[in-house]
Design a protein around this motif. Structure first.
Motif, PDB file in Angstrom:
ATOM      1  N   ASN A 120      45.263  46.345  46.614  1.00  0.00           N
ATOM      2  CA  ASN A 120      46.079  46.708  45.457  1.00  0.00           C
ATOM      3  C   ASN A 120      46.698  45.471  44.828  1.00  0.00           C
ATOM      4  O   ASN A 120      47.635  44.925  45.366  1.00  0.00           O
ATOM      5  CB  ASN A 120      47.160  47.697  45.866  1.00  0.00           C
ATOM      6  CG  ASN A 120      47.976  48.164  44.676  1.00  0.00           C
ATOM      7  OD1 ASN A 120      47.538  48.074  43.537  1.00  0.00           O
ATOM      8  ND2 ASN A 120      49.175  48.667  44.940  1.00  0.00           N
ATOM      9  N   PRO A 121      46.197  45.041  43.726  1.00  0.00           N
ATOM     10  CA  PRO A 121      45.162  45.695  42.937  1.00  0.00           C
ATOM     11  C   PRO A 121      43.742  45.273  43.304  1.00  0.00           C
ATOM     12  O   PRO A 121      43.516  44.158  43.749  1.00  0.00           O
ATOM     13  CB  PRO A 121      45.466  45.207  41.515  1.00  0.00           C
ATOM     14  CG  PRO A 121      46.051  43.847  41.713  1.00  0.00           C
ATOM     15  CD  PRO A 121      46.784  43.897  43.024  1.00  0.00           C
ATOM     16  N   ASP A 171      44.903  41.577  45.888  1.00  0.00           N
ATOM     17  CA  ASP A 171      45.983  41.626  46.876  1.00  0.00           C
ATOM     18  C   ASP A 171      45.672  42.761  47.846  1.00  0.00           C
ATOM     19  O   ASP A 171      44.902  43.667  47.521  1.00  0.00           O
ATOM     20  CB  ASP A 171      47.327  41.873  46.169  1.00  0.00           C
ATOM     21  CG  ASP A 171      48.498  41.953  47.138  1.00  0.00           C
ATOM     22  OD1 ASP A 171      48.514  41.173  48.106  1.00  0.00           O
ATOM     23  OD2 ASP A 171      49.391  42.801  46.929  1.00  0.00           O
TER      24      ASP A 171
HETATM   25 MG    MG Z   1      49.778  44.288  45.358  1.00  0.00          MG
END
Ligand code: MG
Ligand code: ADP
Length: 703
Positions: free
Chosen positions: A679-680, A694
């Protein structure tokens, strides 16, 4: 052990331990049910205090004094006496026991301890146990009613597994009054040994069972149940009412059975994955049961509705519209032939409206066309009773038409008093009738969906190249150091090992180092804190993006360090990550967590800040096939954004699907991963791929 389960349904002798002569006592009623329903083999009432005979049968003071072998023992004695009875039964060679007695897990900690002992003892002695705290078992084909239900339905093709004895009696009472037949009915009680999967397996093999119904509050073993259901549901429909759908219901369920109810979402996805038809209410359970029990499944979608009333026709069409049920269209020749025989104001669209004064012949006419037209998957005949309506004749015409082809025919004769005689006829001819048209449409929809499941082959696992050894050793290292999560750099390493594309990422120890790394990556860069204690980095000012010059790199380094040590004073900060900027792309999230009941569960949705705020996500249980990811993508409301709306480029959907599959594989292969997310995940324009910008991975010690 498998053989022992047959003994519950086809025993050649039954002992009732704790038989009583007092009507209204369970020990009496079970004995009486066995006798009354004509169980054709020896029945042994056992009671040390009873006189010579009960209900005309010789009585025995103990199991050991019974002259012949005992295949099945029904225990109706106080809970405290059950343990000793197990020994007696084992000595006698009994293999199957139904323990009716209550006072176990459902009664509190003391009862729970006793149940544990009971289960343990049964296992050691090689006994199979249904219950305790149950209503008993019924097998109509064996004329075995070893339960304290008031009565027993006639023979039929439906079987019912229930975690609630009360619902067994309620369902049976309904079945008896409606003349609906059943094969086996099993009240599971507290499931100290035999559970729903054992019975499901047996019903899957049972020639007398064509439709399996279940009422479940909590599964004992979610993964095993799913695996079994997935195979059986290809052959026979499994329809389950799972209660505890809401927080309130779940609380009631766990205090009822003393077990964890599991999240509704997990059940939802697990059932979907296993081809189980979920009923949200008992009413739906019965509605679907009738359709599947009485009628063949449609070979194709396409419902033709015929009605003598406009309003109900519209209600049916609305229901079809709302649930995406396809309506069939009669071919032109059929229409023109109908036109000749029907009044000019009749409507030949679908619903076919044969008008309020329609007699049975008009129904017959339309049904004949529908049954012979290959474009029609099934028929729904609606009827409201006007003065000219021929209720019985119409029921007969519909029943006759239903025999013309292997297509489902459903009815909704609305009303009560004036339609009763017709309903009886429909029931006799196994035409399921629904008091309102919407319910008939839903039932048909379930049949269409089931047919689709039944005819779709299991998708093979997607071939993916991954380096699981590398991941295993990273995880082992972290666990050995007593860590319950992976470091930022390790997370990226895991992602790359599983073929997820990651931006170039380096760890800087100080300001100068950060500058050096930023230059080597090339500006602009992103910078973020690396600390095991900081999970949401931007929340504490630990992220800077779009850093375009040397000064900004220095500033970012210092600000991140300051912000983070101020916000989380005891965080151990390992440095600042310097990362290549991924400028474009749609932010998505792909996550995984380990459901205690069903195993790895994969999540997909719109990422970044949207996850929490709009919760536009979709869940599936791993392992995922490519097909599953297609459904997941389409399930989120913002799918049109990904597909490309006006003026916006479509995202690389294939790359996103591939990333979901890889996360699924990661969760499957590494049981130590408790929770993780990407995420993302940045989805680039079509053909440009997707990038894991991430992520986090938290661990548990696997056993
Ligand atoms: Mg993140
Ligand atoms: P956290 O989720 O811990 O706050 P992230 O690393 O996800 O930290 O960063 C927060 C947001 O910053 C991301 O959702 C993304 O929008 C943006 N971002 C982070 N790293 C990059 C990068 N390398 N390229 C482009 N945008 C980034």
């Amino acid at each position: 052990m498998e053989g022992a389960l047959d003994l519950f349904f086809q025993p050649r002798s039954v002992a009732v331990i704790g038989a009583s002569r007092t009507p209204g006592k369970v020990g009496h009623d079970i004995l009486s049910n066995l006798v009354r329903h004509g169980f054709p083999y020896p029945i042994y009432p056992i009671n040390p205090n009873a006189e010579m005979s009960l209900l005309g049968l010789p009585t025995y003071p103990s199991v050991s004094s019974v002259p012949g072998p005992i295949d099945l023992a029904i225990l109706v004695i106080p809970s405290g006496a059950t343990l000793a009875s197990l020994d007696d039964c084992a000595r006698k060679g009994v293999k199957a026991l139904v323990i009716i007695s209550a006072g176990f897990r459902e009664a509190g900690p003391e009862g729970a301890a006793m149940e544990k002992k009971l289960a343990h003892k049964a296992r050691i002695l090689g006994l199979r146990v249904i219950g305790p705290n149950c209503l008993g078992v019924i097998d109509t084909a064996s004329r075995l009613n070893a339960s304290f239900a008031a009565d027993m339905p006639e023979q039929g093709n439906i079987s019912f597994i229930s975690q609630s004895g009360a619902l067994c009696t309620a369902l049976m009472d309904w079945a008896i009054s409606e003349g609906v037949g059943f094969s086996k009915i099993v009240s599971l009680g507290n499931k100290c040994d035999v559970d729903e999967t054992d019975i499901l397996t047996l019903l899957g093999e049972d020639d007398n069972t064509e439709v399996i119904l279940g009422y479940i509050e909590a599964l004992s073993d979610g993964t095993r149940f799913m695996r079994t259901a997935k195979q059986i549901s290809k052959r026979k429909p499994i329809i389950i009412a799972k209660s505890g759908r809401t927080a309130l219901g779940a609380r009631a369920a766990s205090s009822h059975t003393g077990s964890l109810a599991g999240s509704n979402m997990a059940y939802e996805t697990a059932f979907w994955r296993s081809g189980i038809i979920r009923a949200n209410t008992m009413e739906e359970l019965i509605d679907y049961a009738l359709a599947f029990s009485y009628q063949p499944v449609p070979k194709r979608p396409g419902l033709l509705i015929v009605t003598n009333a406009g309003g109900p026709g519209i209600l049916a069409a609305d229901a079809a519209g709302e649930y995406g049920v396809k309506l069939a269209d009669l071919p032109a020749e059929a229409k023109s032939s109908l036109k000749e025989h029907l009044p000019p104001t009749a409507s030949l669209a679908n619903p076919v409206d044969i008008l309020g004064d329609a007699k049975a012949d008009r129904y017959a006419l339309v049904l004949e066309k529908a049954m012979s037209d290959p474009g029609v998957g099934g028929v729904l005949a609606l009827l409201t009773p006007q003065s000219t309506t021929q209720v019985e004749e119409t029921a007969k015409a519909i029943s006759a038409a239903s025999l013309m082809a292997k297509k489902p025919v459903l009815t909704s004769f609305m009303g009560k008093e004036s339609v009763t005689s017709g309903l009886r006829l429909l029931q006799k001819n196994k035409i399921p009738n629904y008091p309102y048209p919407e319910r008939a449409v839903f039932a048909f929809d379930r049949m269409v969906q089931y047919r689709a499941w039944q005819t779709s082959p299991f998708a093979p696992p997607e071939p993916l190249e991954v380096d699981s050894e590398r991941v295993s050793s990273l995880i082992a290292m972290a666990l050995a150091e007593g860590r319950s999560s992976l470091r930022q750099e390790e997370v990226f390493e895991v992602f790359s090992a599983y073929g997820l594309r990651v931006p170039r990422t380096l760890l800087a120890q100080d300001e100068e180092h950060a500058l050096e790394l930023a230059m080597s990556l090339g500006l602009p860069v992103a910078m973020k804190v690396s600390s095991p204690q900081i999970v949401h980095k931007s929340d504490v000012g630990g992220v800077r993006v779009g850093i375009r010059d040397e000064d900004a790199v220095r500033r970012a380094f210092n600000e991140i360090m300051e912000n983070c040590s101020a916000a989380v004073p005891d965080a151990s900060i390992e440095g600042v990550i310097v990362q290549e900027m991924i400028e474009k792309g749609r932010e998505l999230i792909v996550g995984g967590h380990r459901d205690p009941l069903f195993g790895p569960m994969i999540m997909f949705g719109l990422g970044g800040i949207y996850v929490e705020t709009i919760q536009d996500v979709s869940f599936r249980i791993a392992p995922l096939a490519l097909e599953d990811t297609t459904v997941m993508l389409r399930e989120i409301r913002s799918f049109p954004l990904l597909a490309g709306t006006r003026g916006e480029e479509p995202s690389d959907i294939e790359a996103v699907q591939n990333a979901i599959l890889r996360v699924s594989r990661l969760m499957e292969n590494h049981e130590e991963i408790l929770e993780m997310d990407v995420n993302p995940l940045k989805a680039m324009a079509y053909g440009k791929g997707a990038m894991a910008v991430d992520g986090r991975i938290s661990l548990q010690v696997a056993y």
